[in-house]
Design a protein around this motif. Structure first.
Motif, mmCIF file in Angstrom:
data_model
loop_
_atom_site.group_PDB
_atom_site.id
_atom_site.type_symbol
_atom_site.label_atom_id
_atom_site.label_comp_id
_atom_site.label_asym_id
_atom_site.label_seq_id
_atom_site.Cartn_x
_atom_site.Cartn_y
_atom_site.Cartn_z
ATOM 1 N N ASN A 204 0.813 -1.217 0.000
ATOM 2 C CA ASN A 204 0.000 0.000 0.000
ATOM 3 C C ASN A 204 0.848 1.270 0.000
ATOM 4 O O ASN A 204 0.317 2.369 -0.122
ATOM 5 C CB ASN A 204 -0.955 0.006 1.208
ATOM 6 N N MET A 205 2.179 1.105 0.151
ATOM 7 C CA MET A 205 3.047 2.291 0.068
ATOM 8 C C MET A 205 3.263 2.707 -1.391
ATOM 9 O O MET A 205 3.901 3.716 -1.660
ATOM 10 C CB MET A 205 4.393 1.999 0.722
ATOM 11 N N TYR A 206 2.767 1.886 -2.326
ATOM 12 C CA TYR A 206 2.986 2.158 -3.754
ATOM 13 C C TYR A 206 1.658 2.139 -4.498
ATOM 14 O O TYR A 206 0.709 1.490 -4.077
ATOM 15 C CB TYR A 206 3.916 1.091 -4.374
ATOM 16 N N THR A 207 1.634 2.775 -5.642
ATOM 17 C CA THR A 207 0.440 2.671 -6.478
ATOM 18 C C THR A 207 0.493 1.336 -7.225
ATOM 19 O O THR A 207 1.577 0.747 -7.380
ATOM 20 C CB THR A 207 0.379 3.799 -7.522
ATOM 21 N N VAL A 208 -0.657 0.878 -7.689
ATOM 22 C CA VAL A 208 -0.698 -0.374 -8.451
ATOM 23 C C VAL A 208 0.181 -0.247 -9.695
ATOM 24 O O VAL A 208 0.915 -1.171 -10.061
ATOM 25 C CB VAL A 208 -2.156 -0.722 -8.829
ATOM 26 N N GLU A 209 0.152 0.923 -10.326
ATOM 27 C CA GLU A 209 0.970 1.112 -11.541
ATOM 28 C C GLU A 209 2.448 0.920 -11.203
ATOM 29 O O GLU A 209 3.186 0.256 -11.929
ATOM 30 C CB GLU A 209 0.780 2.527 -12.126
ATOM 31 N N ASP A 210 2.890 1.487 -10.077
ATOM 32 C CA ASP A 210 4.305 1.350 -9.692
ATOM 33 C C ASP A 210 4.648 -0.113 -9.397
ATOM 34 O O ASP A 210 5.728 -0.595 -9.743
ATOM 35 C CB ASP A 210 4.621 2.207 -8.458
ATOM 36 N N ILE A 211 3.734 -0.827 -8.732
ATOM 37 C CA ILE A 211 4.005 -2.234 -8.388
ATOM 38 C C ILE A 211 4.161 -3.054 -9.669
ATOM 39 O O ILE A 211 5.087 -3.853 -9.819
ATOM 40 C CB ILE A 211 2.854 -2.808 -7.523
ATOM 41 N N ILE A 212 3.257 -2.826 -10.615
ATOM 42 C CA ILE A 212 3.316 -3.593 -11.865
ATOM 43 C C ILE A 212 4.600 -3.248 -12.625
ATOM 44 O O ILE A 212 5.282 -4.131 -13.152
ATOM 45 C CB ILE A 212 2.047 -3.334 -12.697
ATOM 46 N N LYS A 213 4.936 -1.966 -12.624
ATOM 47 C CA LYS A 213 6.172 -1.552 -13.308
ATOM 48 C C LYS A 213 7.383 -2.235 -12.658
ATOM 49 O O LYS A 213 8.257 -2.773 -13.336
ATOM 50 C CB LYS A 213 6.316 -0.025 -13.217
ATOM 51 N N MET A 214 7.407 -2.243 -11.315
ATOM 52 C CA MET A 214 8.545 -2.865 -10.613
ATOM 53 C C MET A 214 8.612 -4.358 -10.915
ATOM 54 O O MET A 214 9.674 -4.912 -11.193
ATOM 55 C CB MET A 214 8.400 -2.693 -9.093
ATOM 56 N N ALA A 215 7.448 -5.039 -10.876
ATOM 57 C CA ALA A 215 7.445 -6.497 -11.015
ATOM 58 C C ALA A 215 7.766 -6.955 -12.431
ATOM 59 O O ALA A 215 8.469 -7.950 -12.624
ATOM 60 C CB ALA A 215 6.080 -7.047 -10.590
ATOM 61 N N TYR A 216 7.261 -6.234 -13.432
ATOM 62 C CA TYR A 216 7.373 -6.747 -14.803
ATOM 63 C C TYR A 216 8.385 -6.002 -15.656
ATOM 64 O O TYR A 216 8.685 -6.429 -16.767
ATOM 65 C CB TYR A 216 6.002 -6.718 -15.484
ATOM 66 N N ASP A 217 8.894 -4.888 -15.149
ATOM 67 C CA ASP A 217 9.695 -4.059 -16.028
ATOM 68 C C ASP A 217 11.035 -3.670 -15.419
ATOM 69 O O ASP A 217 12.078 -3.775 -16.053
ATOM 70 C CB ASP A 217 8.860 -2.788 -16.327
ATOM 71 N N ALA B 98 12.255 -7.409 -19.127
ATOM 72 C CA ALA B 98 11.012 -6.650 -19.309
ATOM 73 C C ALA B 98 9.992 -7.546 -20.004
ATOM 74 O O ALA B 98 10.327 -8.306 -20.910
ATOM 75 C CB ALA B 98 11.289 -5.409 -20.135
ATOM 76 N N HIS B 99 8.762 -7.458 -19.554
ATOM 77 C CA HIS B 99 7.783 -8.491 -19.871
ATOM 78 C C HIS B 99 6.424 -7.838 -20.055
ATOM 79 O O HIS B 99 6.075 -6.946 -19.271
ATOM 80 C CB HIS B 99 7.755 -9.419 -18.647
ATOM 81 N N PRO B 100 5.615 -8.243 -21.011
ATOM 82 C CA PRO B 100 4.260 -7.669 -21.066
ATOM 83 C C PRO B 100 3.484 -8.055 -19.808
ATOM 84 O O PRO B 100 3.716 -9.130 -19.252
ATOM 85 C CB PRO B 100 3.622 -8.321 -22.305
ATOM 86 N N VAL B 101 2.595 -7.194 -19.373
ATOM 87 C CA VAL B 101 1.846 -7.493 -18.143
ATOM 88 C C VAL B 101 0.729 -8.486 -18.470
ATOM 89 O O VAL B 101 -0.122 -8.204 -19.311
ATOM 90 C CB VAL B 101 1.249 -6.200 -17.558
ATOM 91 N N PRO B 102 0.724 -9.660 -17.806
ATOM 92 C CA PRO B 102 -0.338 -10.626 -18.114
ATOM 93 C C PRO B 102 -1.686 -10.133 -17.585
ATOM 94 O O PRO B 102 -1.751 -9.612 -16.475
ATOM 95 C CB PRO B 102 0.111 -11.892 -17.367
ATOM 96 N N ASP B 103 -2.731 -10.249 -18.372
ATOM 97 C CA ASP B 103 -4.045 -9.863 -17.837
ATOM 98 C C ASP B 103 -5.169 -10.784 -18.286
ATOM 99 O O ASP B 103 -6.301 -10.618 -17.861
ATOM 100 C CB ASP B 103 -4.369 -8.390 -18.159
ATOM 101 N N ASP B 104 -4.853 -11.799 -19.087
ATOM 102 C CA ASP B 104 -5.916 -12.700 -19.540
ATOM 103 C C ASP B 104 -6.474 -13.504 -18.365
ATOM 104 O O ASP B 104 -5.730 -14.180 -17.665
ATOM 105 C CB ASP B 104 -5.360 -13.708 -20.561
ATOM 106 N N ASP B 105 -7.758 -13.451 -18.143
ATOM 107 C CA ASP B 105 -8.431 -14.245 -17.110
ATOM 108 C C ASP B 105 -7.886 -14.016 -15.705
ATOM 109 O O ASP B 105 -7.983 -14.900 -14.846
ATOM 110 C CB ASP B 105 -8.327 -15.751 -17.431
ATOM 111 N N LEU B 106 -7.260 -12.879 -15.456
ATOM 112 C CA LEU B 106 -6.771 -12.612 -14.094
ATOM 113 C C LEU B 106 -7.672 -11.578 -13.440
ATOM 114 O O LEU B 106 -8.115 -10.632 -14.095
ATOM 115 C CB LEU B 106 -5.334 -12.070 -14.131
#
Ligand code: SF4
Ligand code: SF4
Ligand code: SF4
Length: 310
Positions: free
Chosen positions: A108-121, A128-136
């Motif tokens: 919660n100290m980060y925005t969702v956008e920042d978390i996704i950027k950190m995890a996948y990019d 660097a990886h496309p963000v998976p979103d199918d059926d999630l």
């Protein structure tokens, strides 16, 4: 008629479920009075039905008591929590995650956008990886405690909670009562010796404390006064079982705060800084105080992204 129990897990590590399985012999004593009707950690229950006969539908059977662990990180967690609330008479939130957000709520100290950027990019070890979103399920903006989404009747805190608390809660509920834990701090139950002054440096947690093997605990100096960051002053005490000696202290480790707030509305960051200052330790020596003092309690608005400094 046995009392029906349903159990569900949201964003969780599974430790609180394993604690229920760890209850051991006392569970055998109460087991004849219980019927577990739903428990994904033990029984195969699927969204959409066992053979896919109810597409997109979550079927949770009705039960007298519902245990729920984990916090709410995404829309599927919210749906499961709401469904549990509809199907059970008494809802018990189990563990730090369900009650206060737990470790996942440090996010919660980060925005969702920042978390996704950190995890996948941005992580050095990740291509660097496309963000998976199918059926999630869609991530929510914050990790929430279960009580922020549905009414909770009984709280069993801890990371994980203890087998003894499971038994106490179930035994009380079998008598038609709700377990209420007294408002005591870990320090209130800790027998270590306090001198009201500390060494000046805060030590790393893995440095061995001064604790001779032959000295009884009552004669060993308080770990915080020895310079370890111990969150006993701001943490709810209920982890010590019958002996009442807090679980980590018994293992010669400082309290990390996993049983959460002593009372609703407490601010562990301010209270802990006051406790450290009162024995002469400078809280500014602690890197990332916000995360350290809210490590298990980051939901309910206690941790939020800070505005960017310009
Ligand atoms: S409270 Fe701790 S043990 Fe329980 S689910 Fe959360 S992380 Fe796991
Ligand atoms: S600060 Fe930690 S070691 Fe010291 S009395 Fe409190 S719980 Fe015990
Ligand atoms: S001593 Fe603190 S960290 Fe350890 S189990 Fe108890 S409340 Fe949790």
């Amino acid at each position: 008629m046995p009392v029906k129990i349903a159990e569900e897990w949201l964003t969780t590590c599974g430790g609180c479920e394993i604690t229920l399985l760890d209850v051991g012999e006392p569970l055998l004593e109460i087991l004849p009075e219980l019927e577990f009707v739903h428990m994904p950690v033990l029984m195969d229950h699927k969204y959409s039905g066992q053979a896919g006969e109810n597409p997109g539908t979550l079927v949770i059977p009705e039960a007298d008591i519902g245990f729920i662990s984990g916090g709410i990180r995404h829309e599927e967690n919210r749906h499961v929590a709401e469904e549990m609330r509809k199907k059970v008479n008494t809802l018990v939130a189990v563990g730090a995650c369900a009650n206060f957000g737990g470790i996942p709520a440090l996010a919660n100290m980060y925005t969702v956008e920042d978390i996704i950027k950190m995890a996948y990019d941005e992580t050095e070890t990740t291509d660097a990886h496309p963000v998976p979103d199918d059926d999630l399920p869609k991530l929510e903006e914050r990790v929430s405690a279960v009580s922020e989404v549905v009414k909770v009747d009984v709280a069993l805190p801890g990371c994980p909670t203890t087998p003894e608390l499971y038994v106490q809660a179930i035994t009380a509920l079998l008598k038609g009562e709700a377990l209420v834990l007294p408002e005591r701090s870990v320090c209130d139950d800790c027998p270590m010796k306090r001198e009201k002054k500390a060494v000046t440096e805060i030590k790393r947690p893995l440095e061995k404390p001064d604790w001779p093997a032959d000295k009884p605990i009552e004669e060993v100096r308080c770990l915080m006064e020895q310079g370890y960051l111990c969150l006993g002053p701001v943490t709810h005490s209920a982890c010590g079982g019958e002996e009442k000696i807090p679980r980590c202290i018994k293992a010669h480790m400082p309290c990390r705060g996993c049983f959460g707030l002593i009372r609703e509305g407490a601010n562990p960051q301010i209270d802990m800084m006051t406790a450290l200052s009162s024995i002469g330790l400078n809280p500014r020596q602690i890197e990332d105080r916000r995360a350290m003092f809210n490590r298990f309690v980051g939901a309910q608005g206690r941790l939020r992204p800070l505005p960017q400094r310009r």
